[in-house]
Scaffold this motif. Structure first.
Motif, PDB file in Angstrom:
ATOM      1  N   PRO A   1       0.462   8.390  -0.681  1.00 46.69           N
ATOM      2  CA  PRO A   1       0.970   9.609  -1.304  1.00 46.69           C
ATOM      3  C   PRO A   1       1.085  10.755  -0.294  1.00 46.69           C
ATOM      4  O   PRO A   1       0.536  10.700   0.818  1.00 46.69           O
ATOM      5  CB  PRO A   1      -0.084   9.915  -2.375  1.00 46.69           C
ATOM      6  CG  PRO A   1      -1.348   9.330  -1.824  1.00 46.69           C
ATOM      7  CD  PRO A   1      -0.937   8.105  -1.052  1.00 46.69           C
TER       8      PRO A   1
ATOM      9  N   ARG B   1       4.674   3.921   2.982  1.00 44.38           N
ATOM     10  CA  ARG B   1       4.383   2.612   2.399  1.00 44.38           C
ATOM     11  C   ARG B   1       4.081   1.619   3.509  1.00 44.38           C
ATOM     12  O   ARG B   1       4.680   1.674   4.583  1.00 44.38           O
ATOM     13  CB  ARG B   1       5.561   2.121   1.560  1.00 44.38           C
ATOM     14  CG  ARG B   1       5.232   0.908   0.708  1.00 44.38           C
ATOM     15  CD  ARG B   1       6.213   0.679  -0.415  1.00 44.38           C
ATOM     16  NE  ARG B   1       7.491   0.154   0.050  1.00 44.38           N
ATOM     17  CZ  ARG B   1       8.604   0.856   0.170  1.00 44.38           C
ATOM     18  NH1 ARG B   1       8.599   2.142  -0.154  1.00 44.38           N
ATOM     19  NH2 ARG B   1       9.720   0.309   0.590  1.00 44.38           N
TER      20      ARG B   1
ATOM     21  N   VAL C   1       0.862  -1.181   0.000  1.00 41.77           N
ATOM     22  CA  VAL C   1       0.000   0.000   0.000  1.00 41.77           C
ATOM     23  C   VAL C   1       0.902   1.236   0.000  1.00 41.77           C
ATOM     24  O   VAL C   1       1.651   1.467   0.950  1.00 41.77           O
ATOM     25  CB  VAL C   1      -0.937   0.023   1.226  1.00 41.77           C
ATOM     26  CG1 VAL C   1      -1.839   1.254   1.169  1.00 41.77           C
ATOM     27  CG2 VAL C   1      -1.773  -1.249   1.288  1.00 41.77           C
ATOM     28  N   ASP C   2       0.851   2.002  -1.073  1.00 34.76           N
ATOM     29  CA  ASP C   2       1.627   3.238  -1.185  1.00 34.76           C
ATOM     30  C   ASP C   2       0.782   4.411  -0.712  1.00 34.76           C
ATOM     31  O   ASP C   2      -0.383   4.570  -1.129  1.00 34.76           O
ATOM     32  CB  ASP C   2       2.081   3.460  -2.629  1.00 34.76           C
ATOM     33  CG  ASP C   2       3.090   2.428  -3.077  1.00 34.76           C
ATOM     34  OD1 ASP C   2       4.019   2.147  -2.298  1.00 34.76           O
ATOM     35  OD2 ASP C   2       2.941   1.873  -4.187  1.00 34.76           O
TER      36      ASP C   2
ATOM     37  N   PRO D   1      -6.895  -0.590   2.578  1.00 31.29           N
ATOM     38  CA  PRO D   1      -7.035   0.879   2.589  1.00 31.29           C
ATOM     39  C   PRO D   1      -8.060   1.373   3.599  1.00 31.29           C
ATOM     40  O   PRO D   1      -7.844   2.395   4.265  1.00 31.29           O
ATOM     41  CB  PRO D   1      -7.458   1.201   1.144  1.00 31.29           C
ATOM     42  CG  PRO D   1      -6.936   0.073   0.338  1.00 31.29           C
ATOM     43  CD  PRO D   1      -7.070  -1.130   1.221  1.00 31.29           C
TER      44      PRO D   1
ATOM     45  N   ASN E   1      -9.617   6.032  -0.845  1.00 31.33           N
ATOM     46  CA  ASN E   1      -9.480   6.141  -2.301  1.00 31.33           C
ATOM     47  C   ASN E   1      -8.158   6.774  -2.709  1.00 31.33           C
ATOM     48  O   ASN E   1      -7.767   6.673  -3.886  1.00 31.33           O
ATOM     49  CB  ASN E   1     -10.638   6.953  -2.876  1.00 31.33           C
ATOM     50  CG  ASN E   1     -11.983   6.251  -2.704  1.00 31.33           C
ATOM     51  OD1 ASN E   1     -12.044   5.029  -2.680  1.00 31.33           O
ATOM     52  ND2 ASN E   1     -13.052   7.025  -2.574  1.00 31.33           N
ATOM     53  N   LEU E   2      -7.470   7.429  -1.777  1.00 30.95           N
ATOM     54  CA  LEU E   2      -6.197   8.064  -2.102  1.00 30.95           C
ATOM     55  C   LEU E   2      -5.027   7.083  -2.021  1.00 30.95           C
ATOM     56  O   LEU E   2      -3.957   7.358  -2.584  1.00 30.95           O
ATOM     57  CB  LEU E   2      -5.939   9.241  -1.159  1.00 30.95           C
ATOM     58  CG  LEU E   2      -6.957  10.389  -1.221  1.00 30.95           C
ATOM     59  CD1 LEU E   2      -6.587  11.467  -0.202  1.00 30.95           C
ATOM     60  CD2 LEU E   2      -7.032  10.975  -2.627  1.00 30.95           C
ATOM     61  N   LEU E   3      -5.209   5.971  -1.345  1.00 27.72           N
ATOM     62  CA  LEU E   3      -4.130   4.997  -1.195  1.00 27.72           C
ATOM     63  C   LEU E   3      -4.048   4.112  -2.434  1.00 27.72           C
ATOM     64  O   LEU E   3      -5.069   3.727  -3.008  1.00 27.72           O
ATOM     65  CB  LEU E   3      -4.367   4.137   0.051  1.00 27.72           C
ATOM     66  CG  LEU E   3      -4.545   4.897   1.373  1.00 27.72           C
ATOM     67  CD1 LEU E   3      -4.681   3.910   2.529  1.00 27.72           C
ATOM     68  CD2 LEU E   3      -3.387   5.843   1.615  1.00 27.72           C
ATOM     69  N   GLN E   4      -2.842   3.797  -2.826  1.00 31.19           N
ATOM     70  CA  GLN E   4      -2.610   2.964  -4.006  1.00 31.19           C
ATOM     71  C   GLN E   4      -2.170   1.568  -3.553  1.00 31.19           C
ATOM     72  O   GLN E   4      -1.151   1.424  -2.862  1.00 31.19           O
ATOM     73  CB  GLN E   4      -1.539   3.592  -4.898  1.00 31.19           C
ATOM     74  CG  GLN E   4      -1.921   4.988  -5.389  1.00 31.19           C
ATOM     75  CD  GLN E   4      -0.810   5.632  -6.183  1.00 31.19           C
ATOM     76  OE1 GLN E   4       0.270   5.075  -6.330  1.00 31.19           O
ATOM     77  NE2 GLN E   4      -1.073   6.830  -6.692  1.00 31.19           N
ATOM     78  N   VAL E   5      -2.913   0.571  -3.955  1.00 39.58           N
ATOM     79  CA  VAL E   5      -2.662  -0.806  -3.522  1.00 39.58           C
ATOM     80  C   VAL E   5      -2.098  -1.604  -4.691  1.00 39.58           C
ATOM     81  O   VAL E   5      -2.635  -1.562  -5.801  1.00 39.58           O
ATOM     82  CB  VAL E   5      -3.947  -1.473  -2.997  1.00 39.58           C
ATOM     83  CG1 VAL E   5      -3.651  -2.883  -2.508  1.00 39.58           C
ATOM     84  CG2 VAL E   5      -4.560  -0.629  -1.888  1.00 39.58           C
ATOM     85  N   THR E   6      -1.004  -2.317  -4.424  1.00 39.46           N
ATOM     86  CA  THR E   6      -0.407  -3.223  -5.412  1.00 39.46           C
ATOM     87  C   THR E   6      -0.575  -4.640  -4.902  1.00 39.46           C
ATOM     88  O   THR E   6      -0.025  -4.996  -3.849  1.00 39.46           O
ATOM     89  CB  THR E   6       1.080  -2.916  -5.624  1.00 39.46           C
ATOM     90  OG1 THR E   6       1.229  -1.551  -6.041  1.00 39.46           O
ATOM     91  CG2 THR E   6       1.665  -3.834  -6.683  1.00 39.46           C
TER      92      THR E   6
END
Length: 391
Positions: free
Chosen positions: A66, A219, A63-64, A237, A246-251
């Motif tokens: 920003p 991260r 989880v990135d 998230p 919704n602002l967190l980026q999940v890989t």
């Protein structure tokens, strides 16, 4: 000429030359055995590949976080993630451009014969990092919640960072200097299977990371159990930042089922080609031997035609002979193939994957190969004229 007579003649033709029949059958046996073994080993090996893929990559979720006006993820939010069903370990990290190149020295002495300082990356992390990064402590221990709460100036060095700074033992509580401040080294972290770049980093507790611009989480590393990665990727998230999910980026990794199908499909396609090549070689052998048999049995063919046998009777007899040869080779080849798969799996300590449909279809495939291989010789035998054959 009824079916029983036809079968009897075909069987007698096979047994008339047992050595030649055995050698002809051997070609089909090798082809069917190769086909069964290659497909079975491909399925077994594909299952092992997917199992290792699942263990190493299919359980890792990242989880990135920003940059934002206010912290999106709190340091203690990792505890909310670890409570999710299916999560095995999790840790939060903080990195910044300010901490990417920091002068770190092992001591204050200036020794011209060796490098006294290095430019290393300083990373702030929560105590669960060793498990989240899938590493182990080579020396000492990792800092815990007590170190974090007391804001102790302790660090853990990555394995490569410790080697660069010359830290090889911890019994005398060595210290490193980050800037002008000394920090006690309490452990060395190595054998990282995830986030390998941390091997050359200096790891510090979150409470002292503000000095290096490491205030907010950037991260979060999450490890899940097999099959739970997709679910956790959707839930993490909300657990970390309910108001800004919704602002967190999940890989997240690919679905294990799709990966398994892709791996097994590629491996099966490769070995299927090899098995078919072997099967074609066996078919060519049957065709050659059947054709030679037709040439040798010209007098018999002419006598049967002279006694009233029709062309279809001659063609049916040789087709049935080649089909029986192929069927026999298919049965033997399927049995040897299954035994070989079990033996290879036992030797490699794998779990054998046996497709019952393949074992059942192998004799049928051998019969079809024999039928196709004997088609031309049978047609040639049927076209012989009685007078020419007897002459």
């Amino acid at each position: 000429m009824d079916v029983r007579d036809l079968a009897g003649e075909a069987l007698a033709g096979m047994l008339a030359r047992p050595v030649r029949t055995a050698l002809t059958t051997l070609g089909t046996v090798l082809g069917i055995t190769t086909l069964v073994v290659t497909l079975g080993v491909a399925a077994t090996a594909g299952n092992q590949i997917v199992g290792r893929f699942d263990e190493l990559t299919a359980t890792a979720v990242t989880v990135d976080v920003p940059e934002h006006d206010s912290p999106l993820v709190a340091w203690d939010a990792v505890d909310q993630v670890t409570r999710l069903r299916g999560v095995s370990s999790a840790a939060a990290l903080a990195e910044s451009d300010e901490s990417a190149n920091v002068a770190v020295r092992a001591n204050r002495l200036v020794d011209p014969t060796r490098a006294g300082g290095r430019t290393l990356t300083v990373v702030s992390a929560t105590p669960g990092l060793p498990s989240a990064a899938r590493g182990r402590m080579m020396l000492g221990r990792f800092f815990d919640q007590g170190h974090v709460a007391r804001k102790e100036r302790v660090v853990v060095l990555g394995e490569q960072a410790a080697r660069l700074l010359g830290v090889t033992r911890l019994d005398r509580s060595p210290a490193v200097f980050i800037g002008e401040q000394p920090y006690t080294v309490i452990g060395v972290l190595g054998d990282l299977r995830r986030e390998r770049n941390l091997s050359s980093a200096v790891l510090i507790p979150p409470t002292i990371g503000r000095r290096f611009g490491l205030r907010d989480v950037t991260r979060v590393l999450v490890n899940t159990r097999l099959g739970a990665a997709e679910l956790i990727a959707g839930q993490a998230p909300a657990a970390l930042s309910p108001g800004h999910r919704n602002l967190l980026q999940v890989t997240a990794p690919a679905t294990p089922t799709r990966a398994r199908d892709a791996v097994q499909g590629d491996v099966n396609a490769l070995f299927l080609i090899l098995g078919l090549v072997s099967l074609v070689v066996g078919a060519v052998g049957i065709a050659n031997v059947t054709l030679v048999t037709v040439m040798e049995r010209k007098p018999e063919i002419g006598l049967r035609r002279a006694l009233g046998a029709a062309r279809r009777h001659i063609a049916g007899q040789f087709l049935l002979e080649s089909t029986l040869v192929g069927l026999t080779g298919g049965v033997i080849g399927a049995s040897l193939g299954v035994a070989a798969i079990v033996a290879i799996s036992a030797a490699r300590q794998w779990t054998p994957v046996l497709d019952v449909r393949l074992a059942a279809a192998a004799p049928l495939a051998g019969a079809v190969v024999g039928l196709l291989a004997g088609l031309y010789p049978a047609l040639r035998a049927a076209r012989m004229e009685p007078v020419e054959a007897l002459r």
